[in-house]
Design an enzyme around this catalytic site. Sequence first.
Site, PDB file in Angstrom:
ATOM      1  N   THR A  73       0.849  -1.197   0.000  1.00  0.00           N
ATOM      2  CA  THR A  73       0.000   0.000   0.000  1.00  0.00           C
ATOM      3  C   THR A  73       0.882   1.244   0.000  1.00  0.00           C
ATOM      4  O   THR A  73       0.653   2.187  -0.769  1.00  0.00           O
ATOM      5  CB  THR A  73      -0.933  -0.011   1.225  1.00  0.00           C
ATOM      6  OG1 THR A  73      -1.816  -1.136   1.097  1.00  0.00           O
ATOM      7  CG2 THR A  73      -1.768   1.267   1.312  1.00  0.00           C
ATOM      8  N   THR A 232      14.202   4.535  11.274  1.00  0.00           N
ATOM      9  CA  THR A 232      14.926   3.329  11.687  1.00  0.00           C
ATOM     10  C   THR A 232      14.212   2.098  11.142  1.00  0.00           C
ATOM     11  O   THR A 232      12.992   1.964  11.277  1.00  0.00           O
ATOM     12  CB  THR A 232      15.017   3.279  13.232  1.00  0.00           C
ATOM     13  OG1 THR A 232      15.648   4.484  13.660  1.00  0.00           O
ATOM     14  CG2 THR A 232      15.811   2.080  13.705  1.00  0.00           C
ATOM     15  N   CYS A 319     -16.151  -4.710  -2.612  1.00  0.00           N
ATOM     16  CA  CYS A 319     -14.912  -3.926  -2.683  1.00  0.00           C
ATOM     17  C   CYS A 319     -14.121  -4.078  -1.398  1.00  0.00           C
ATOM     18  O   CYS A 319     -14.625  -4.520  -0.385  1.00  0.00           O
ATOM     19  CB  CYS A 319     -15.223  -2.458  -2.856  1.00  0.00           C
ATOM     20  SG  CYS A 319     -16.154  -2.119  -4.314  1.00  0.00           S
TER      21      CYS A 319
HETATM   22  N1  PMP Z   1      -1.776  -4.741  -4.290  1.00  0.00           N
HETATM   23  C1  PMP Z   1      -2.444  -5.894  -4.390  1.00  0.00           C
HETATM   24  C2  PMP Z   1      -2.720  -6.477  -5.748  1.00  0.00           C
HETATM   25  C3  PMP Z   1      -2.873  -6.555  -3.243  1.00  0.00           C
HETATM   26  O1  PMP Z   1      -3.551  -7.701  -3.352  1.00  0.00           O
HETATM   27  C4  PMP Z   1      -2.608  -5.982  -1.988  1.00  0.00           C
HETATM   28  C5  PMP Z   1      -3.072  -6.631  -0.698  1.00  0.00           C
HETATM   29  N2  PMP Z   1      -4.301  -7.226  -0.783  1.00  0.00           N
HETATM   30  C6  PMP Z   1      -1.912  -4.770  -1.932  1.00  0.00           C
HETATM   31  C7  PMP Z   1      -1.503  -4.195  -3.103  1.00  0.00           C
HETATM   32  C8  PMP Z   1      -1.584  -4.096  -0.613  1.00  0.00           C
HETATM   33  O2  PMP Z   1      -0.521  -4.766   0.011  1.00  0.00           O
HETATM   34  P1  PMP Z   1      -0.211  -4.567   1.582  1.00  0.00           P
HETATM   35  O3  PMP Z   1      -1.153  -5.454   2.305  1.00  0.00           O
HETATM   36  O4  PMP Z   1       1.230  -5.001   1.723  1.00  0.00           O
HETATM   37  O5  PMP Z   1      -0.365  -3.127   1.891  1.00  0.00           O
END
Ligand code: PMP
Length: 396
Positions: A73, A232, A319
């Site tokens: 994310t 860190t 969603c």
């Molecule tokens: N991109 C995709 C295609 C995902 O499936 C996900 C998590 N479901 C993410 C990004 C986000 O990853 P994270 O949980 O590491 O923030």
Amino acid sequence: MNRERTYLDHNASAPLRPEALAAMTAALEVVGNASSVHAEGRRARALIEEAREEVAALVNARPSEIVFTSGATESNNWVVGAGWDTVLVAGIEHDSVLAPAVFSATRCIELAVSPAGQVAVEAADQMLAEAGRRGRALICVQIANNETGVLQPVAEIATGARSAGVSFHTDAVQAVGRIPVDFANLGVDFMSLSSHKLGGPKGVGALVIRDGLDLPPMLRGGGQERRRRAGTENVAAIAGFGAAAAAARRELCRAARLGELRDRVEQGVARLTPQAVVLGAGAPRLPNTSCIALPKAAAALTVIKMDLAGVAIGAGSACSSGKLGVSHVLAAMGVAPALAEAAVRVSLGWNSEGRDVDAFLQAWDAMARGLRFNETASPAAAPARAGQATHMTAGE
Ligand code: PMP
């Protein structure tokens, strides 16, 4: 892992691999700050750099191209939010790509996808040429979709992006560890990775940035991550990610076996419930993912019934982030809302075995019998009501 349960929701989060747990436990004992020059600091630094090498090796990137983040994310928000004039996004991208694109780009243009779930290369090429003429532009096309497993023609689109002078970002979260991913040869500039989809800990990931490219820092402050992300480092999480990446690389040859298990799931579902539809089946897919819609069976209820029978699967119908309504991925593919509301996702992974498929099919059979019984007993009781789907994998 509790073997009384059958866990088939690896696309939401994979169980922690024992190698990752061991690496994290050991790393937690390391007292130093990786920026300190003394022996304790150097020990922490060594763990981070070892992990960087493992993650780089998994995606054929250089260690210098890996920047550790708090997860995909963050990686997606970082690159997409970096002040582009135009961002081109496929409608099937993860919310952590779509939301920053809409929020921060001067112009955000959505690329159409085919009913099978793939971005059309020719249409993308035309839009790329236009976007390239209008200032700094970025295109985001994921390697594989989290709901359907459908693979995108990333290398082909990257060729068009390069000739149009448009930067390319790919979200490789669901592909990495399941199929070979080759950063050096894909022709992309940026790639997002997440540790917990491949059996590492949650809350750590990476942005791969092609050497020589400029991207404003994610966080300013100290000089960590070559001044790209101050703070860190979370040494234990990074070490766990590295160990999971190493294990995933050793096991990449298991992809064919995952495909066999997934095919058994789909064949069994077709036998038990011939009316079921596998969404995205018309396109090349990841070997581990199956998005199954059983008409008239609301996904939220199916997930609950399967859960009560000891089987964890995901709801593909709603969603992310707890919103109500049908999936934007399935909507972008043109799947009718009534069918999309029935979509559930079965996703296998590193510890999946034949007995998981057996348990799934047994529970599916019982669930389908219940539906048939309800339909015969009271025709009014069974149909799924529009808008009733609730998200079972909130925040995913
Ligand atoms: N991109 C995709 C295609 C995902 O499936 C996900 C998590 N479901 C993410 C990004 C986000 O990853 P994270 O949980 O590491 O923030």
